[in-house]
Enzyme design. Structure first.
Site, PDB file in Angstrom:
ATOM      1  N   GLU A   1       0.871  -1.190   0.000  1.00 45.82           N
ATOM      2  CA  GLU A   1       0.000   0.000   0.000  1.00 45.82           C
ATOM      3  C   GLU A   1       0.896   1.225   0.000  1.00 45.82           C
ATOM      4  OE1 GLU A   1      -3.483  -0.072   2.614  1.00 45.82           O
ATOM      5  OE2 GLU A   1      -3.146  -2.204   2.895  1.00 45.82           O
TER       6      GLU A   1
ATOM      7  N   HIS B   1      -8.630   9.400   4.278  1.00 45.09           N
ATOM      8  CA  HIS B   1      -8.249   8.362   3.317  1.00 45.09           C
ATOM      9  C   HIS B   1      -8.548   8.897   1.921  1.00 45.09           C
ATOM     10  CE1 HIS B   1      -8.078   4.568   1.178  1.00 45.09           C
ATOM     11  NE2 HIS B   1      -7.603   3.986   2.259  1.00 45.09           N
TER      12      HIS B   1
ATOM     13  N   ARG C   1      -0.666   8.738   2.304  1.00 47.42           N
ATOM     14  CA  ARG C   1      -2.081   9.127   2.178  1.00 47.42           C
ATOM     15  C   ARG C   1      -2.334  10.618   2.195  1.00 47.42           C
ATOM     16  NH1 ARG C   1      -4.893   4.679   5.991  1.00 47.42           N
ATOM     17  NH2 ARG C   1      -4.457   3.051   4.491  1.00 47.42           N
TER      18      ARG C   1
ATOM     19  N   HIS D   1     -10.804   9.192   8.117  1.00 53.13           N
ATOM     20  CA  HIS D   1     -10.569   7.741   8.185  1.00 53.13           C
ATOM     21  C   HIS D   1      -9.954   7.299   9.508  1.00 53.13           C
ATOM     22  CE1 HIS D   1      -9.773   3.753   6.652  1.00 53.13           C
ATOM     23  NE2 HIS D   1      -8.468   3.875   6.859  1.00 53.13           N
TER      24      HIS D   1
ATOM     25  N   ARG E   1      -0.701   8.277   9.433  1.00 52.75           N
ATOM     26  CA  ARG E   1      -0.452   6.856   9.640  1.00 52.75           C
ATOM     27  C   ARG E   1      -0.080   6.143   8.341  1.00 52.75           C
ATOM     28  NH1 ARG E   1      -3.664   2.577   9.021  1.00 52.75           N
ATOM     29  NH2 ARG E   1      -5.636   3.690   9.126  1.00 52.75           N
TER      30      ARG E   1
HETATM   31  C1  SIN Z   1      -7.162   0.478   3.217  1.00 50.21           C
HETATM   32  O1  SIN Z   1      -7.378  -0.708   3.004  1.00 50.21           O
HETATM   33  O2  SIN Z   1      -6.930   1.303   2.345  1.00 50.21           O
HETATM   34  C2  SIN Z   1      -7.206   0.958   4.621  1.00 50.21           C
HETATM   35  C3  SIN Z   1      -6.168   0.314   5.420  1.00 50.21           C
HETATM   36  C4  SIN Z   1      -5.717   1.252   6.481  1.00 50.21           C
HETATM   37  O3  SIN Z   1      -6.469   2.129   6.899  1.00 50.21           O
HETATM   38  O4  SIN Z   1      -4.550   1.165   6.857  1.00 50.21           O
END
Ligand code: SIN
Length: 430
Positions: A110, A224, A265, A326, A361
């Site tokens: 990610e 998010h 993010r 988020h 985060r």
């Molecule tokens: C996501 O799956 O994008 C969220 C995971 C997270 O908040 O770390």
């Protein structure tokens, strides 16, 4: 009035895992505001970050710090990375079946991770983890679960926590405990636009503020980048960052890519907000159409079916997305064993601020923080609880429950607005 050794308020990953790591001879009460299933943990899609091996620890620490804009607590980040593998192993021992090939874990990527290091169960990792932990909790004779029981206040005297006051079926219940753990989750339910469960209205934070327990970094609120855009004002459905990790791209309304999708993010959200401002349309578009469609359906069954219910086929259509509140990086200040500034009071999970996340985060570090630091809290309690005498007080006995309930939300919003004047129209009560 009820007595116990350890009172745990909250039933997301941190509350459940704390309970399972406590000694079996301790009498534990676990309180859930609604049902055990209604937590943010249940909604978590992407997965859980972990150092893949000893060699990956340094780079995991650096990625977490970089995403957090170096505002993190370095000691807490080191603990998080170093203890990640043993906690994933513990989850597997409890029965979580992470995606794997012949027992070899599959890792996804990610935003802001320099390597693939996120374990997952398709795109419903949180649900799989929560279900397994709940199954284990229900087998433990020393843990009693109270659902539909809402925290109203702490019972406290001379900066010592003596338990909590709750409402259940309209009646007040006082629970006296030697030790209390707040695991009440985040604040998304206060926002008009959030991916969080609506019930998460900062309950633990408000009682902490009322009793002068130290709080920290409450201006650090994460948006998010890719929540599904819908016109109706309900909880926003998340389109996991792992979809971008597996190759989905962001497009503006001219069909052009405008950002590296795997930046941290906060940066991706900012770029999307700029596009939204420029285009005067309230969303941008996420495209996974170039990815193999049977792979998409198999790897992201939850996102696929939730979008399909709304008339969007992610294998063929562009998905409208926009940033939504988020995660809350700030919270009740805790040390490396999750102890707050009030004696016999611990805080774990999103309500706490270990400082691990800094200002922003790193993706998939939230379930991990919940695991690592709730286990540390449990270990500390296991060691020290025999030296704690159970005290009782009736000081809080004359409270007006309705008034306190209203005041709880007001207290949190007021504190947040002091630091984040830019969010003044984002709250439900605005
Ligand atoms: C996501 O799956 O994008 C969220 C995971 C997270 O908040 O770390």
């Amino acid at each position: 009035m009820i007595n116990c050794d350890v009172l745990i308020v909250g039933s997301g990953v941190a509350g459940l895992y704390a309970a399972l790591n406590l000694r079996r001879d301790l009498n534990v009460i676990l309180v859930s505001k609604t049902t055990l299933k209604e937590s943010n943990t249940y909604l978590a899609q992407g997965g859980i970050s972990t150092a893949k091996d000893e060699e990956d620890i340094e780079s995991f620490i650096e990625d977490t710090l970089r995403a957090g804009n170096y505002k993190n607590n370095l000691e807490a980040v080191k603990v998080l990375a170093k203890e990640s593998m043993e906690n994933i192993k513990r989850l597997i021992d409890f029965g979580v079946e992470f995606d794997n090939i012949d027992g070899r874990l599959l890792f996804t990527k990610e935003g802001a991770h320099s390597t693939n290091r996120i374990v997952h169960v398709k795109d419903w990792t949180g649900k799989a983890v929560a279900k397994t932990l709940i199954k284990n909790i229900l087998k433990r004779k020393n843990i009693k679960v109270y659902e539909n029981t809402k925290l109203i206040d702490l019972i406290a005297e001379d900066n010592k926590c003596l338990g909590g006051i709750f409402i259940r079926d309209g009646k007040r219940i006082d629970v006296h405990s030697k030790v209390t753990i707040l695991a009440t989750g985040g604040i998304g339910g206060l926002f008009k636009n959030s991916t969080n469960q609506r019930i998460l209205t900062g309950d633990g934070l408000s009682v902490a503020i009322r009793h002068g327990v130290k709080i920290k970094d409450i201006e650090f609120i994460q948006f998010h980048p890719t929540a599904l855009y819908e016109e109706k004002d309900e909880r926003r459905f998340l389109i996991s960052e792992s979809l971008r990790g597996e190759g989905a791209v962001l497009l503006n309304h001219k069909g052009e890519r405008f950002v590296d999708e795997l930046l941290p993010r906060d940066e991706v959200s900012l770029r999307i907000l700029e596009e939204i401002k420029r285009s005067k349309k309230p969303y941008v578009l996420l495209s996974a159409r170039h990815l193999n469609s049977s792979y998409l359906r198999d790897r992201f069954p939850n996102i696929y079916s939730e979008c399909l219910k709304r008339g969007i086929d992610i294998t063929k259509d562009l998905v409208p997305v926009a940033p939504a509140q988020h995660y809350f990086m700030g919270g009740i200040e805790v040390d490396l064993f999750s102890k707050t500034s009030m004696d016999n009071l611990y805080a774990v999970g999103e309500v706490s601020c270990t400082g691990v996340h800094g200002e922003n985060r790193l993706a998939s570090n939230s379930l991990l923080e919940g695991l690592v630091f709730s286990r540390r809290a449990a270990q500390d309690i296991n060691k020290n609880i025999d030296g704690i005498r159970q005290l009782k007080t009736c000081k809080n006995s004359l409270i007006n429950i309705d008034e306190i309930e209203r005041e709880n939300k007001r207290l949190v919003i007021k504190e947040l607005k002091k630091k984040r004047w830019d969010l003044k129209n984002e709250f439900i009560d605005d």
